[in-house]
Design a protein around this motif. Structure first.
Motif, short mmCIF file in Angstrom:
data_model
loop_
_atom_site.label_atom_id
_atom_site.label_comp_id
_atom_site.label_asym_id
_atom_site.label_seq_id
_atom_site.Cartn_x
_atom_site.Cartn_y
_atom_site.Cartn_z
N TYR A 169 0.42 -0.69 -5.11
CA TYR A 169 1.67 -0.75 -4.92
C TYR A 169 2.16 0.41 -4.02
O TYR A 169 3.93 0.32 -3.14
N GLY A 170 1.50 -1.25 -2.74
CA GLY A 170 2.47 -0.61 -1.66
C GLY A 170 2.70 0.31 -1.26
O GLY A 170 3.39 0.63 0.34
N GLN A 171 1.48 1.26 -0.65
CA GLN A 171 1.88 3.17 -0.80
C GLN A 171 -0.21 2.83 0.26
O GLN A 171 -0.64 2.73 0.29
N ASP A 231 -2.84 0.10 -1.28
CA ASP A 231 -1.90 -0.97 -0.73
C ASP A 231 -1.23 -1.91 -1.15
O ASP A 231 -0.64 -2.43 -1.50
N ASP A 232 -2.85 -2.38 -1.99
CA ASP A 232 -2.86 -3.91 -3.42
C ASP A 232 -1.44 -3.37 -4.21
O ASP A 232 -0.93 -4.63 -4.01
#
Length: 433
Positions: free
Chosen positions: A400-402, A397-398
């Motif tokens: 790659y925003g995935q 999340d931090d």
């Protein structure tokens, strides 16, 4: 007319003179005819010279022939010892195995983790031992063995091993080489690396030093560290088998390539390069992540194993020797394993060596997928993030925003397509999610 007659006469006179000159010269040079006695004497002299030449050649070849016969006899005697050793290994008769050793305690300490007794008994029947070369040094015999280990996908290739035997009480016992075998100590200082070794390993060390110095600089640059370290690393090439990760800060012990179990196609220099390279990768990652050893990173232990393999393959272009076999094992098990989850990279409890190598290979594919998406320059960012994140959810999340699910799907498709892990013609879309 007078001139013409005079000229012809002069020519004829000169021709006569030439014929007489050559007749006399030929007569003086032609040897007198040999008598039959002289001819017989010359024939006998020729026979005598031929006989002397044959005797000379035979005498010169005698030591070689004698040594060859001695080595054949020695190899036969060592093979008999190996047959007893194999019987002891297969029946797990440690008492019989001990009787084949001059000093079991010293030998086990010397051989360390290379001891064949460490292999599970159920697999020992697959082991084969064969003498390749022998050399007699007084009461000591240097024996090069060809060893075929148990069949596992990650270490199934034949290798060679140098052993030492001493002739005692009519039999050959495996032993430890004397100190004199190794020769005088030596030291070689490069720029960032220092090597301490013995004369016996001089050729391997001095042949590897420049390449290893360049490798260290290349690895440091790849992860964003200064090319030159604050302190050089000192590698002590020890005349014994040391632990795989025997290191004390900047002091690192490695096994002498003379004693290492080396794949048949690898030279002692190549083996030393391979061993030291593993240490260099670990030191670079440890320095970057601010941990003493990668083993002490439980959250990312398997992933960092994949990072090490990826760095060897993609930065140094020297993949681990077991990599292709591990990939083949993944192909063989693809219908069972896929789709893979990030939880497959967790380190939970004891992991068998075969399973650990397989997980390292899968982790390498995860790193390859990330670098393929982000570029090689992303490696330092990715590695530093491992210092501040303890879970895949936070990391993905931090950076790659995935979500984990999004990353996992792309990773599986990448693995199947890039490494051809499914059957021929079966697309990645065939994976059932």
């Amino acid at each position: 007319m007078g001139r013409q007659i005079d000229f012809q006469w002069q020519i004829e006179d000169e021709n006569v003179q030439r014929e007489e000159f050559w007749r006399e010269a030929t007569a003086t040079e032609r040897p007198a005819a040999r008598s039959s006695g002289e001819l017989r004497l010359m024939a006998r002299l020729g026979q005598l010279l031929t006989l002397l030449l044959v005797m000379l050649l035979a005498t010169a070849g005698a030591p070689f022939s004698w040594r060859l016969q001695e080595n054949r006899q020695l190899a036969a005697e060592i093979n008999q010892v190996l047959e007893v050793e194999m019987r002891a290994l297969r029946t797990d008769d440690r008492d019989l195995g001990s009787r084949l050793m001059e000093d079991r305690i010293a030998l086990v300490e010397h051989r360390g983790w290379l001891d064949l007794w460490r292999i599970r008994q159920s697999q020992r029947r697959q082991i084969s031992l064969e003498v390749v070369e022998v050399e007699r040094l007084g009461d000591l015999a240097l024996v090069t063995l060809r060893i075929v280990p148990p069949r596992t996908y990650w270490v199934s290739l034949p290798y060679q091993e140098l052993r030492f035997y001493r002739h005692t009480d009519g039999s050959w016992l495996q032993t430890v080489p004397p100190e004199s075998f190794w020769g005088a100590p030596k030291r070689l200082e490069m720029g960032s690396l220092i090597f301490e070794y013995t004369e016996r390993d001089a050729e391997a060390v001095e042949g590897a030093a420049a390449q290893l110095e360049a490798t260290y600089a290349r690895l440091r640059q790849a992860v964003g560290l200064p090319t030159r370290p604050a302190q050089p690393l000192t590698f002590t090439v020890e005349p014994r088998v040391v632990g795989t990760w025997s290191s004390r800060g900047t002091q690192i012990g490695v096994t002498s390539p003379t004693l290492y179990q080396i794949p048949e196609w690898v030279t002692p220099t190549g083996q030393l390069i391979d061993t030291v390279t593993d240490h260099l990768i670990n030191k670079v990652l440890s320095e970057l992540l601010h941990i003493d050893e990668l083993y002490y990173s439980p959250e990312w232990y398997i992933l960092l194993g994949g990072v090490r393999s990826w760095m060897r393959t993609h930065i140094l272009e020297a993949p681990p020797y077991w990599q292709e076999e591990a990939l083949q094992e993944l192909r063989n098990r693809s219908q069972i394993l896929f789709p893979l989850r990030l939880t497959d990279l967790d380190r939970e409890g004891r992991i068998e060596p075969e399973e650990r190598q397989l997980r390292f290979t899968v982790a390498e594919m995860a790193v390859a997928y990330i670098m393929d998406q982000q570029g090689m320059a992303h490696l330092p960012v990715f590695l530093r993030a491992l210092r501040t994140h303890t879970s895949w959810e936070e990391l993905l999340d931090d950076l790659y925003g995935q979500t984990v699910e999004q990353f996992t799907y792309g990773w599986n498709v990448y693995m199947v397509d890039e490494y051809r892990l499914l059957d021929e013609g079966q697309p990645a879309a065939a994976i059932q999610w």
